[in-house]
Design an enzyme around this catalytic site. Sequence first.
Site, mmCIF file in Angstrom:
data_model
loop_
_atom_site.group_PDB
_atom_site.id
_atom_site.type_symbol
_atom_site.label_atom_id
_atom_site.label_comp_id
_atom_site.label_asym_id
_atom_site.label_seq_id
_atom_site.Cartn_x
_atom_site.Cartn_y
_atom_site.Cartn_z
ATOM 1 N N LYS A 1 6.372 -12.399 0.376
ATOM 2 C CA LYS A 1 5.909 -11.011 0.340
ATOM 3 C C LYS A 1 7.118 -10.094 0.277
ATOM 4 O O LYS A 1 8.034 -10.184 1.110
ATOM 5 C CB LYS A 1 5.103 -10.761 1.618
HETATM 6 C C1 E4P Z 1 -1.396 -7.223 4.450
HETATM 7 O O1 E4P Z 1 -0.960 -7.770 3.497
HETATM 8 C C2 E4P Z 1 -0.920 -5.905 4.929
HETATM 9 O O2 E4P Z 1 0.365 -6.002 5.443
HETATM 10 C C3 E4P Z 1 -1.900 -5.396 5.948
HETATM 11 O O3 E4P Z 1 -3.207 -5.509 5.396
HETATM 12 C C4 E4P Z 1 -1.629 -3.982 6.419
HETATM 13 O O4 E4P Z 1 -2.708 -3.576 7.220
HETATM 14 P P1 E4P Z 1 -2.660 -2.295 8.186
HETATM 15 O O5 E4P Z 1 -2.611 -1.073 7.330
HETATM 16 O O6 E4P Z 1 -3.936 -2.383 8.970
HETATM 17 O O7 E4P Z 1 -1.434 -2.449 9.035
#
Ligand code: E4P
Length: 219
Positions: A87
């Site tokens: 990522k």
């Molecule tokens: C996943 O890939 C993201 O990092 C995550 O969904 C972010 O979610 P949040 O906005 O609830 O922190």
Amino acid sequence: MKFFIDTANLEQIREAHKLGVLDGVTTNPSLMARENIRGQEACNRHYVEICRIVGGDVSAEVIATDFEGMLREGEALAALDPHIVVKVPCTADGIRAITRFTEMGIRTNCTLVFSVGQALLAAKAGATYVSPFVGRLDDISEDGVELVAHIVRIYRTYGFRTRVLAASIRHTRHIVQCMDAGADVVTCPLAAILGLLKHPLTESGLKQFLADHARVNQA
Ligand code: E4P
């Protein structure tokens, strides 16, 4: 359409996996910190454990923000397990790193995406997944689901193979809306996944069935 769970919590991952509908997991540094996992070695062990449970794509995020650092960290993460997807944040160095990872055959998830322009660059760089953050856009009075729909339309028009992974899902309705918008993957908290099951008529109907069965079988 695929379902990922958005957590680093092993119990929640196991619980979702038991349903038999889980295709993968997304994590981020905040979710890892919530599990109190300290140090890269411990993080690596945790990612491998998640891969063992789920047997599907598991996103593990780089911490470095410079191109060389991202490459170093991403290569090490990808070497942990074939299910790891690296990522990478949607920055200039991030897009450069994704381009390089694509050439190396390392799969990527371009994260922190809040605009169609960012999604376009992620696709051009060859990202495996792009993660528009639905809930965080809604939080600032923008339309997160509309961004997902817009990215899907543009990717289809140009035949990009990057999968649209709707992230920052806050509730069950977001899941259905993102599916409607054509998202390839929705990554959700466990509560939102379980919320899909809930319907008062299912609960009252089952209660009635069991009561009728008990009445006849006790007589
Ligand atoms: C996943 O890939 C993201 O990092 C995550 O969904 C972010 O979610 P949040 O906005 O609830 O922190």
